[in-house]
Design an enzyme around this catalytic site. Structure first.
Site, PDB file in Angstrom:
ATOM      1  N   ARG A  59     106.697 -12.976  61.626  1.00 54.11           N
ATOM      2  CA  ARG A  59     105.959 -12.531  60.195  1.00 54.11           C
ATOM      3  C   ARG A  59     106.238 -13.236  59.472  1.00 54.11           C
ATOM      4  NH1 ARG A  59     105.327  -8.040  56.108  1.00 54.11           N
ATOM      5  NH2 ARG A  59     103.375  -8.896  55.545  1.00 54.11           N
ATOM      6  N   HIS A  63     105.036 -16.460  56.902  1.00 54.17           N
ATOM      7  CA  HIS A  63     105.122 -16.752  55.502  1.00 54.17           C
ATOM      8  C   HIS A  63     105.959 -17.345  55.463  1.00 54.17           C
ATOM      9  CE1 HIS A  63     103.074 -12.955  54.706  1.00 54.17           C
ATOM     10  NE2 HIS A  63     103.109 -12.310  55.936  1.00 54.17           N
ATOM     11  N   ASN A  91     104.601 -10.242  50.333  1.00 53.80           N
ATOM     12  CA  ASN A  91     106.029 -10.510  50.616  1.00 53.80           C
ATOM     13  C   ASN A  91     106.907  -8.882  51.017  1.00 53.80           C
ATOM     14  OD1 ASN A  91     105.220 -12.826  51.764  1.00 53.80           O
ATOM     15  ND2 ASN A  91     106.763 -13.935  50.385  1.00 53.80           N
ATOM     16  N   HIS A 189      98.591  -9.586  65.879  1.00 52.30           N
ATOM     17  CA  HIS A 189      98.682  -8.286  65.470  1.00 52.30           C
ATOM     18  C   HIS A 189      98.720  -7.563  66.354  1.00 52.30           C
ATOM     19  CE1 HIS A 189      96.251  -9.052  61.185  1.00 52.30           C
ATOM     20  NE2 HIS A 189      98.092  -9.539  61.513  1.00 52.30           N
TER      21      HIS A 189
END
Length: 325
Positions: A59, A63, A91, A189
Site C-alpha cells: 500500500r 500511495h 495516508n 485487497h
C-alpha cells in the site's frame, strides 16, 4: 506550425519514454551491488515476523506512485511550513515507514548516497508479496527521490473507497493505467486490514434500509462482520480483514470471489462488477488458475512502478528517507 498542445503532448511522451529507458534491473550492479539483496533481507525478516507488513508495504508503494509519481514523496515528513503527504487523511493509516528506514540504513552503511528511497519502496512491495507466497516480478531501478510532498496532492490524487467504476477508471487512466490494471491491482485487497469505522456504515447505518445493512451485501457476510465490528464508538478503530478467508493474509484470487458474492468491504470493490466489461474480467480471473492473476498482477505492478519516475539528474538521492538532503 506545430500546435503548442501537440508539442506538449509529444514532449511528454518523449520524456516518459526517456525516463523509462533509464530504468534498469542492473542499475546498481556496480555502484551498490549488495543493495537489492539488503532490501530483500530487511523486508523478508519484517514480513516473516508479522505477515501484516506485506499489505502495509504494498500500500505504501501504491500511495507513493499515485501522488507525484513513484518518487518516494510519501516518505517525507511534514515540516513547520508544509503538511506532507503522509499526514493527509487518506495516508494516516499507512504502515511500513520503519521498515523502509531500516532498509535504507542497511544500504547506507555499505554504499552511502547511491540507492534511492523510491527504489527501496518499489523493491519492498515486490519482496513483501513474494515472502507471503504471492507473485514476484521484475523491478527495474534507477528512480530518484522527489523533493515535494504536499498533503493536498494526496487527498486529490488517491482513489476513494467509495468511488464508482467511472471515478476509479478516470483516476487510473490519469496515471496511465488501464481498466485491466485497475481490476487486477484491486486484487491487492486479498490481504490487509481496515478499521471497523469503514465497515459499520454499510452493516448498521445504511440509508433507507430496514435492517440497517446495505441490501447489496450478502446477508451471511453482514452477520459475520457484525460479529467482528460491534455498532459502538469504542470499536471504530478495531481492525477487520479485507478478505477474512485464510486469516486475511494470504495472497490469492479469493478477493474476486468475494466481489462476485457481494462480500467485499468497500463500495469501490463492488464497482468492479458494475459494468459488463468489469464483470467479464473478474469472472475470467476467478475461473482461471491463480497463476494468471499472479502474472497479470506482476505486470500491472511493473507498469505502476513507472508512473512519472524521476531519473538522471532529476530530484535527489536522499540520505534519510523522511527528509530532503
Amino acid at each position: 506550425m506545430t500546435s503548442p498542445i501537440y508539442l506538449s503532448i509529444g514532449l511528454a511522451i518523449l520524456y516518459a519514454a526517456t525516463a523509462d529507458a533509464q530504468l534498469s534491473q542492473s542499475f546498481y550492479a556496480k555502484s551498490c551491488p549488495g543493495g537489492v539483496q539488503a532490501v530483500a533481507n530487511v523486508v523478508s525478516a519484517a514480513v516473516r515476523s508479522d505477515r501484516r507488513n506485506a499489505a502495509g508495504l504494498l500500500r505504501l508503494h501504491f500511495h507513493d506512485c499515485f501522488v507525484n509519481g513513484c518518487d518516494g514523496s510519501v516518505l517525507l515528513a511534514s515540516t513547520p511550513g508544509n503538511k506532507a503527504e503522509k499526514d493527509a487523511p487518506p495516508n494516516l493509516s499507512l504502515q511500513g515507514f520503519g521498515i523502509i528506514d531500516q532498509a535504507k540504513a542497511a544500504i547506507e552503511r555499505t554504499c552511502p548516497g547511491v540507492f534511492s528511497c523510491s527504489d527501496i519502496l518499489a523493491l519492498a512491495a515486490r519482496d513483501a508479496i513474494a515472502t507471503i507466497g504471492g507473485p514476484s516480478w521484475t523491478v527495474p531501478l534507477g528512480r530518484r527521490d522527489g523533493t515535494i510532498s504536499r498533503a493536498s496532492a494526496a487527498s486529490s490524487n488517491l482513489p476513494g473507497d467509495g468511488f464508482s467504476f467511472r471515478q476509479l477508471l478516470q483516476n487510473f487512466n490519469s496515471k496511465g493505467l488501464s481498466q485491466s490494471d485497475l481490476i487486477v491491482l484491486s486484487g491487492a485487497h486479498t490481504i490487509g486490514l481496515t478499521h471497523c469505522s469503514k465497515v459499520t456504515p454499510r452493516i448498521y447505518n445504511f440509508p433507507r434500509s430496514a435492517s440497517g445493512a446495505d441490501p447489496y451485501l450478502n446477508t451471511t457476510y453482514v452477520r459475520e462482520k457484525r460479529g467482528v465490528c460491534p455498532n459502538s464508538a469504542s470499536s471504530a478503530n478495531k481492525f477487520v480483514a479485507l478478505d477474512s478467508s485464510k486469516g486475511g493474509q494470504t495472497f490469492d484470487i479469493n478477493y474476486f470471489t468475494n466481489v462476485l458474492d457481494h462480500k467485499a468491504i468497500f463500495k469501490s470493490d463492488d464497482a468492479l462488477i458494475s459494468t459488463s466489461s468489469g464483470l467479464k474480467q473478474v469472472l475470467d480471473l476467478v475461473r482461471s488458475p491463480s497463476s494468471k492473476f499472479f502474472s497479470q498482477f506482476g505486470l500491472a505492478m511493473q507498469k505502476m512502478g513507472r508512473i512519472q519516475v524521476l531519473t538522471g539528474s532529476q530530484g535527489e538521492i536522499r540520505k534519510v528517507c523522511s527528509k530532503k538532503n
